[in-house]
Motif scaffolding. Structure first.
Motif, short mmCIF file in Angstrom:
data_model
loop_
_atom_site.label_atom_id
_atom_site.label_comp_id
_atom_site.label_asym_id
_atom_site.label_seq_id
_atom_site.Cartn_x
_atom_site.Cartn_y
_atom_site.Cartn_z
N ILE A 77 0.85 -1.21 0.00
CA ILE A 77 0.00 0.00 0.00
C ILE A 77 0.87 1.25 0.00
O ILE A 77 0.65 2.19 -0.79
CB ILE A 77 -0.95 -0.01 1.23
N CYS A 78 1.88 1.27 0.87
CA CYS A 78 2.76 2.45 0.95
C CYS A 78 3.54 2.66 -0.35
O CYS A 78 3.74 3.80 -0.78
CB CYS A 78 3.73 2.30 2.12
N LYS A 79 3.98 1.58 -0.97
CA LYS A 79 4.69 1.70 -2.25
C LYS A 79 3.80 2.30 -3.32
O LYS A 79 4.25 3.08 -4.16
CB LYS A 79 5.15 0.31 -2.72
N ALA A 80 2.52 1.93 -3.29
CA ALA A 80 1.60 2.35 -4.35
C ALA A 80 1.07 3.77 -4.15
O ALA A 80 0.59 4.40 -5.11
CB ALA A 80 0.41 1.38 -4.43
N LEU A 81 1.17 4.31 -2.93
CA LEU A 81 0.67 5.66 -2.68
C LEU A 81 1.65 6.71 -3.20
O LEU A 81 2.87 6.45 -3.27
CB LEU A 81 0.44 5.86 -1.18
N GLY A 84 4.93 11.67 -0.49
CA GLY A 84 4.44 12.75 0.37
C GLY A 84 3.06 12.51 0.96
O GLY A 84 2.54 13.37 1.68
N SER A 85 2.45 11.37 0.68
CA SER A 85 1.09 11.09 1.18
C SER A 85 1.06 11.01 2.70
O SER A 85 2.01 10.54 3.33
CB SER A 85 0.58 9.76 0.61
N GLU A 86 -0.05 11.45 3.26
CA GLU A 86 -0.30 11.29 4.69
C GLU A 86 -1.26 10.11 4.88
O GLU A 86 -2.25 10.00 4.18
CB GLU A 86 -0.93 12.54 5.29
N LEU A 87 -0.92 9.23 5.81
CA LEU A 87 -1.80 8.10 6.11
C LEU A 87 -2.49 8.35 7.45
O LEU A 87 -1.84 8.72 8.43
CB LEU A 87 -1.00 6.79 6.22
N LYS A 95 -10.04 -4.58 13.12
CA LYS A 95 -9.83 -4.03 11.78
C LYS A 95 -9.07 -2.70 11.88
O LYS A 95 -9.21 -1.96 12.85
CB LYS A 95 -11.17 -3.80 11.07
N ALA A 96 -8.28 -2.43 10.84
CA ALA A 96 -7.59 -1.14 10.73
C ALA A 96 -8.03 -0.50 9.43
O ALA A 96 -7.94 -1.12 8.36
CB ALA A 96 -6.08 -1.34 10.75
N LEU A 97 -8.53 0.75 9.50
CA LEU A 97 -8.94 1.48 8.31
C LEU A 97 -7.86 2.51 7.98
O LEU A 97 -7.54 3.38 8.79
CB LEU A 97 -10.27 2.19 8.55
N ILE A 98 -7.28 2.38 6.79
CA ILE A 98 -6.22 3.29 6.35
C ILE A 98 -6.80 4.23 5.30
O ILE A 98 -7.35 3.79 4.29
CB ILE A 98 -5.03 2.51 5.76
N LYS A 99 -6.68 5.53 5.56
CA LYS A 99 -7.15 6.55 4.62
C LYS A 99 -5.97 7.38 4.14
O LYS A 99 -5.10 7.77 4.94
CB LYS A 99 -8.17 7.48 5.27
N SER A 103 -8.11 7.33 -1.15
CA SER A 103 -7.93 5.88 -1.06
C SER A 103 -8.36 5.37 0.32
O SER A 103 -8.17 6.05 1.32
CB SER A 103 -6.45 5.50 -1.28
N ARG A 104 -8.96 4.19 0.32
CA ARG A 104 -9.40 3.55 1.57
C ARG A 104 -8.98 2.09 1.55
O ARG A 104 -9.17 1.39 0.56
CB ARG A 104 -10.93 3.62 1.73
N PHE A 105 -8.42 1.62 2.66
CA PHE A 105 -8.03 0.22 2.77
C PHE A 105 -8.43 -0.28 4.16
O PHE A 105 -8.18 0.39 5.15
CB PHE A 105 -6.50 0.04 2.62
N THR A 106 -9.04 -1.45 4.22
CA THR A 106 -9.38 -2.06 5.50
C THR A 106 -8.56 -3.33 5.67
O THR A 106 -8.63 -4.24 4.84
CB THR A 106 -10.88 -2.40 5.58
#
Length: 367
Positions: A77-81, A84-87, A95-99, A103-106
């Motif tokens: 996920i980090c490679k594809a963002l 400079g993106s903020e997570l 569950k962990a929700l990453i925004k 983009s949204r990832f669970t």
């Protein structure tokens, strides 16, 4: 519970940690990373029960939190963002929700309290060494470690520490590599430990080519290397390393002195027509001359002749050419010394360079 972290600070840490994670884990939780937030510091731990790496990051949050997240998925996920993106990572039960942006990832999490952490017991030795020195010693010897040998103690690197020296030795039973440096360790009794192959390969990925110091701690069952930004721990191999000093031959009075690069190129060319399985090459020495002969089952032959400095009698001896080439690839000096006492003795290869303490031994083979 939520926390924010920048992709550019998280990604390098995840890349460092990824080498420890084995894709074929016996415990599902070992496919995860342990995240611990405390006092504006984030520590991320990766472990496979044999090797453990803890990386520390400074974070702008006062959150007190322990969670585990899937290592490979989070790295991808980090490679594809974008750079400079903020997570923003929010935790809700298991569950962990990453925004990040739109983009949204669970991701599924596992309980942090179940994550196995290596218990480092009482220290037998503790000292500091420059990262550059440590990396050089390991790099100069690790190639001679055995791979999946039934003699499990050969599948690692021997580290021998005395009061004023630090030595690395590796052997697979057919060749041996040794290097040492003089350093004040303050260790009173001689320490010998065997670090497994994975521990050495991961440590070589972490060490930097500079003079900053790393702290080494040794216990009965583990070695730990500490830097301000990471803490690396590896289990030790429980076994007795061979009496390696016995296989290092004396230096011949009539040694061969050769140009390292010329010798390496000659042996590389001769090896093209050597037996693919046994990799044998015949070395024939005469006055100021070295010939390398190779042949294979297809009756093909190669012959190379090289001008060297040699004043001894004629001698013919066989070697596995791959072992010779491995040693010559590691040595960086312009000239090398090849010492062979007789046709049945091992070859001792030494760099002709002041201050270089490395030694390489290759056993002969029948051809």
């Amino acid at each position: 519970m939520k926390f924010n972290i920048n992709r550019d600070s998280l990604l390098p840490a995840l890349q460092q940690l990824s080498g420890v994670i084995d894709r074929r884990q016996s415990l599902p939780i070992l496919s995860n990373l342990l995240f611990v937030f405390s006092k504006q510091t984030l520590t991320i731990t990766a472990s496979d029960m044999e090797v453990e790496l803890v990386v520390s990051l400074s974070v702008d949050t006062d959150v007190e939190l322990e969670i585990t997240l899937p290592a490979r998925k989070l790295l991808d996920i980090c490679k594809a963002l974008p750079v400079g993106s903020e997570l923003e990572i929010g935790i809700n039960k298991d569950k962990a929700l990453i925004k990040s942006g739109k983009s949204r990832f669970t991701l599924a999490t596992l309980p942090a309290q179940e994550y196995p952490v290596i218990d480092f017991s009482e220290t037998d030795g503790q000292f500091k060494i420059s990262q550059k020195q440590l990396e050089k010693l390991m790099e100069n010897t690790q190639f001679a470690m055995a791979q999946q040998d039934v003699r499990y103690y050969l599948n690692g690197l021997l580290i021998e520490i005395s009061r004023n020296s630090f030595r690395c030795v590796a052997t697979d039973g057919h060749r041996l590599a040794l290097d040492e440096t003089k350093i004040d360790t303050g260790v009173n009794d001689l320490l010998q430990i065997i670090v497994p192959r994975k521990g050495i390969s991961e440590l070589l990925r972490l060490l930097e080519q500079d003079d900053s110091e790393a702290e080494i701690l040794i216990s009965k069952n583990h070695i730990r290397i500490q830097k301000p930004r990471f803490c690396f721990t590896s289990k030790l191999i429980d076994g007795r390393f061979p009496e390696y000093k016995r296989v290092i031959p004396e230096i011949s009075q009539t040694s061969v002195i050769a140009d390292r690069e010329e010798l390496r190129n000659s042996l590389t060319r001769a090896s093209i027509l050597s037996n693919e399985k046994y990799r044998g090459v015949r070395i024939i020495l005469a006055e100021n001359s070295l010939r390398a002969l190779a042949h294979n089952p297809e009756q093909e032959e190669a012959e190379e002749e090289l001008d060297v400095v040699y004043q001894g009698g004629e001698m013919e001896i066989g070697f596995n050419v791959s072992y010779l080439l491995d040693a010559l690839a590691i040595i960086k000096s312009e000239k090398v010394t090849l010492s062979m006492l007789d046709p049945n003795s091992s070859c001792l290869i030494l760099p002709k360079e002041e201050g270089n303490n490395s030694q390489y031994v290759v056993m002969p083979m029948r051809l």
